[in-house]
Design an enzyme around this catalytic site. Structure first.
Site, short mmCIF file in Angstrom:
data_model
loop_
_atom_site.label_atom_id
_atom_site.label_comp_id
_atom_site.label_asym_id
_atom_site.label_seq_id
_atom_site.Cartn_x
_atom_site.Cartn_y
_atom_site.Cartn_z
N LYS A 214 29.90 54.25 84.10
CA LYS A 214 29.16 53.09 84.64
C LYS A 214 30.01 52.27 85.59
O LYS A 214 29.52 51.82 86.63
CB LYS A 214 28.63 52.21 83.49
N LYS B 238 22.12 64.49 85.07
CA LYS B 238 21.06 64.09 84.16
C LYS B 238 19.99 63.26 84.87
O LYS B 238 20.32 62.44 85.73
CB LYS B 238 21.74 63.25 83.07
N LYS C 130 17.26 56.72 84.76
CA LYS C 130 16.45 55.59 85.26
C LYS C 130 17.08 54.93 86.47
O LYS C 130 16.40 54.34 87.30
CB LYS C 130 16.34 54.52 84.17
P1 ATP Z 1 18.97 56.48 81.75
O1 ATP Z 1 20.15 57.37 81.95
O2 ATP Z 1 17.71 57.16 82.08
O3 ATP Z 1 19.13 55.15 82.39
P2 ATP Z 1 19.90 55.85 79.25
O4 ATP Z 1 20.64 57.08 78.79
O5 ATP Z 1 20.70 54.78 79.83
O6 ATP Z 1 18.75 56.25 80.22
P3 ATP Z 1 17.97 54.94 77.26
O7 ATP Z 1 16.87 54.62 78.14
O8 ATP Z 1 18.34 53.91 76.28
O9 ATP Z 1 19.30 55.24 77.99
O10 ATP Z 1 17.67 56.31 76.52
C1 ATP Z 1 16.68 56.45 75.56
C2 ATP Z 1 16.78 57.84 74.99
O11 ATP Z 1 16.51 58.81 75.99
C3 ATP Z 1 18.16 58.19 74.43
O12 ATP Z 1 18.00 58.86 73.20
C4 ATP Z 1 18.75 59.10 75.47
O13 ATP Z 1 19.67 60.03 74.91
C5 ATP Z 1 17.52 59.81 75.97
N1 ATP Z 1 17.70 60.31 77.34
C6 ATP Z 1 18.04 59.59 78.43
N2 ATP Z 1 18.07 60.37 79.54
C7 ATP Z 1 17.73 61.62 79.12
C8 ATP Z 1 17.57 62.88 79.78
N3 ATP Z 1 17.77 62.99 81.08
N4 ATP Z 1 17.20 63.96 79.05
C9 ATP Z 1 16.99 63.85 77.72
N5 ATP Z 1 17.12 62.69 77.02
C10 ATP Z 1 17.49 61.59 77.70
#
Ligand code: ATP
Ligand code: LTN
Length: 326
Positions: free
Chosen positions: A111, A192, A195
């Site tokens: 980050k 990955k 968001k």
């Molecule tokens: P992002 O990377 O999309 O901003 P994040 O990892 O910061 O998301 P959250 O939104 O809190 O975090 O994630 C909610 C759930 O979704 C968590 O269990 C995370 O592991 C899962 N997750 C996030 N991105 C993915 C992905 N690309 N594929 C599968 N699971 C995911």
């Protein structure tokens, strides 16, 4: 009944990675576990945010989870800041977390390298996450693959605490699905789906209209060899689409690869898009029928229950660490 806990950050538009990697399992596991689901707003504050947006994204995340099938009659769904014990337990756990352990956490590095300002909250993020899980003595934590390292740290902290202060916490297991635990970006299938990706074409939001879903899948980056085959090293784009379709249809990626091997990418992509549209349509419709007032009511009621559930554990923890009240 054994307990599960999981959380989502209210940081923007939840995408199909969040849904296929996590939320779908949250819904399924409600049948066999006592489930607690949390919109982790204190975690969302660790990166730059707008207070007015936070209110909107919290309600939206909760609404999507309800629309996806989280059942407030069986499970708790609330925001982390409603239960102050999350922060209190995080402080206590923080006093027994070596800096060396936090220095090895990849998320802080990722980050800050991506341009987010460094702050103590971002650095201590995994400690707050451990507190979330341990506060309810959760046994199982359904998450996507990216949370593996945080779960390992949570298990180590629970053991460290138990060894020093007595057996208070069960050691929680991660529940990471076999397919779609790491849905990849549609524009860079080696990264990955996230968001925070600035390229809108890289992801599909859970609430996207069918036309948008079709457009995004159609423009997904693949490769120049026209055979549909599951091979994450040589064909990451196609493998990602196979995983998405597998998760939506309940079919194995091998089975799908057999069926579409020679059909050409165009036909295969259309099939992936239709499977996804079918999976997302009921959620989008349920979402539209929920009001913000309904959602606030669920959060309010669950938050109260969360505080009641956390109180006896915190009394035990305070006593164990030498903070018995007067
Ligand atoms: P992002 O990377 O999309 O901003 P994040 O990892 O910061 O998301 P959250 O939104 O809190 O975090 O994630 C909610 C759930 O979704 C968590 O269990 C995370 O592991 C899962 N997750 C996030 N991105 C993915 C992905 N690309 N594929 C599968 N699971 C995911
Ligand atoms: N770090 C998680 C969100 C999260 C979480 C939790 C997940 C915060 N606390 C407790 C499971 C259990 C993420 O997905 N980014």
């Amino acid at each position: 009944m054994n307990r599960i806990f999981s959380g989502v950050q209210p940081t923007g538009n939840p995408h199909i990675g969040n849904y296929l990697g996590a939320f779908r399992n949250w819904v399924a596991l409600q049948d066999s576990y006592d489930a607690i689901y949390c919109i982790v707003d204190l975690h969302a504050m660790t990166i730059d945010y707008d207070p007015a947006d936070l209110e909107k994204t919290r309600i939206d995340a909760a609404k999507i989870l309800l629309a996806a099938g989280v059942d407030p009659d069986r499970s708790l769904l609330y925001t982390q800041s409603q239960v102050p014990a999350h922060a209190e337990l995080a402080w206590i756990l923080g006093t027994m977390t070596p800096m060396g352990v936090l220095n090895r956490m990849t998320q802080y590095k990722d980050k800050t390298e991506a341009g987010h300002a460094s702050n103590l909250g971002l650095y201590a993020y995994p400690v707050l996450m451990a507190a979330d899980i341990l506060l309810y003595r959760a046994n199982l934590v359904p998450v996507g693959d990216d949370q593996r390292q945080h779960l390992e740290m949570t298990r180590d902290l629970a053991e460290r605490f138990n060894n020093r202060f007595g057996d208070i916490f069960p050691i929680p297991d991660a529940y990471i699905p076999e397919t779609s635990a790491r849905v990849m970006s549609l524009q860079d299938p080696t990264a990955k789906m996230s968001k925070s990706d600035v390229n809108v074409k890289a992801s599909i939001s859970i609430l996207d209209d069918p036309d948008v879903v079709r457009k995004r899948i159609k423009s997904a980056v693949t490769d120049s060899d026209p055979i549909v085959r599951y091979d994450t090293d040589d064909k990451p784009g196609i493998s990602n689409l196979l995983e998405i379709m597998g998760a939506c249809t309940g079919r194995s990626v091998e089975d799908l690869a057999d069926e579409y091997a020679d059909s050409g990418y165009g036909v295969f992509k259309e099939a992936v898009a239709e499977a996804l549209v079918e999976e997302l349509t009921p959620i989008r419709e349920a979402y539209k029928s929920l009001s913000n007032g309904d959602v606030r009511q669920v959060l309010h009621t669950s938050g109260e229950k969360g505080r009641d559930l956390a109180a006896p554990l915190m009394r035990e923890v305070r006593k164990a660490v030498g903070l018995k009240g007067y």
